[in-house]
Write a protein that holds these residues in place. Sequence first.
Motif, short mmCIF file in Angstrom:
data_model
loop_
_atom_site.label_atom_id
_atom_site.label_comp_id
_atom_site.label_asym_id
_atom_site.label_seq_id
_atom_site.Cartn_x
_atom_site.Cartn_y
_atom_site.Cartn_z
N PRO A 73 17.72 26.15 -5.73
CA PRO A 73 17.98 24.73 -5.46
C PRO A 73 17.30 24.28 -4.18
O PRO A 73 17.41 24.93 -3.14
CB PRO A 73 19.51 24.67 -5.34
CG PRO A 73 19.98 25.80 -6.20
CD PRO A 73 18.97 26.89 -6.00
N TYR A 85 19.84 12.51 -10.66
CA TYR A 85 19.58 13.76 -11.36
C TYR A 85 18.80 13.47 -12.63
O TYR A 85 18.92 12.38 -13.20
CB TYR A 85 20.88 14.47 -11.74
CG TYR A 85 21.59 15.15 -10.60
CD1 TYR A 85 21.06 16.31 -10.02
CD2 TYR A 85 22.79 14.65 -10.11
CE1 TYR A 85 21.72 16.94 -8.99
CE2 TYR A 85 23.46 15.28 -9.08
CZ TYR A 85 22.92 16.43 -8.52
OH TYR A 85 23.57 17.06 -7.49
N ALA A 89 20.60 28.41 -2.12
CA ALA A 89 19.70 27.27 -1.97
C ALA A 89 18.65 27.54 -0.91
O ALA A 89 18.87 28.29 0.05
CB ALA A 89 20.50 26.02 -1.60
N THR A 111 26.02 21.64 -13.75
CA THR A 111 24.82 22.22 -13.15
C THR A 111 25.18 23.50 -12.42
O THR A 111 26.06 23.51 -11.56
CB THR A 111 24.18 21.24 -12.16
OG1 THR A 111 23.87 20.04 -12.85
CG2 THR A 111 22.91 21.83 -11.57
N PRO A 153 24.01 26.51 -9.90
CA PRO A 153 22.99 26.94 -8.95
C PRO A 153 22.32 28.23 -9.39
O PRO A 153 22.93 29.06 -10.06
CB PRO A 153 23.77 27.13 -7.64
CG PRO A 153 25.02 26.34 -7.83
CD PRO A 153 25.33 26.42 -9.29
N ILE A 194 18.33 20.50 -0.77
CA ILE A 194 19.16 20.06 -1.89
C ILE A 194 20.39 19.31 -1.39
O ILE A 194 20.80 18.29 -1.95
CB ILE A 194 19.56 21.26 -2.80
CG1 ILE A 194 20.18 20.76 -4.10
CG2 ILE A 194 20.48 22.22 -2.08
CD1 ILE A 194 19.24 20.03 -5.01
N ALA A 221 17.44 21.48 -8.90
CA ALA A 221 18.87 21.39 -8.57
C ALA A 221 19.70 22.49 -9.20
O ALA A 221 20.87 22.66 -8.85
CB ALA A 221 19.40 20.03 -9.02
N GLY A 222 19.13 23.26 -10.12
CA GLY A 222 19.88 24.29 -10.81
C GLY A 222 19.64 24.21 -12.30
O GLY A 222 18.76 23.48 -12.77
#
Length: 237
Positions: free
Chosen positions: A179, A222, A89, A83, A85, A98, A197-198
């Motif tokens: 994120p 996730y 964030a 994942t 970013p 996050i 989350a990305g």
Amino acid sequence: MSYRIKSGDTLSAIAKSHHTTVSALMKANPQIKNANKIYAGKSLNLPGARDSFEPGKAGGGKAGGAQAGGKPAGGTGGAGGATAPTGPASRGPKGSPIDIARSHLDKNAASLKLEKNGVGADMEDWVPNNVNCANFVSAVLEQAGQIKDSQHHNAVVGLQKNLDNDPNFKRVSINQAKPGDVVSLKTPGGHHVVLFAGMKNGKPEFIGSNNINKDGSQRISYSQMNYPILSVHQYRG
């Protein structure tokens, strides 16, 4: 979901007819001090069919959340993986949503609601264990200081409306998401809400309270879901 008590009802009969237990009903209705004393005309909060307090195991359940159904596009994963970013964030006065959400990865929603501090304390205990997505996201945003307790909502559309009415939040496209941004989705059975989350393998990945336990209850995980995106709310406070 609630139930209005009728004359002649008993807590055990109500529990049996709604596929739950007397213990679960009393946890969802702390105003009941004696299981043998309930009153006609009063309303009961109905919990999920099962309260699971042990760590959940991934199963063939659904990845949708509150009022949701359907299959995830890419399954679920742990804290690792590829994942990536997308920019810095999102952060609130008390932290990053996050980071707060990730700190609860793999916890059952039922267990998390019992915690006396943090996100668990801000989640409402009576919400059924298969419909906690907005309850979880609201609590994470509260812990980050991005919303107040009065803005907490257990329905996806209710939380969406509260964020629309908050000048500290702005709707953005998924391509602009950071994120921790709040993503509301349209599912075959209703709605679901998660945190961005990305990007993973060219697709957006989310973290939230998802229906992945074998009994249909939710666990923080996730997911990559191929549902239509209704809105992405980004904190600008």
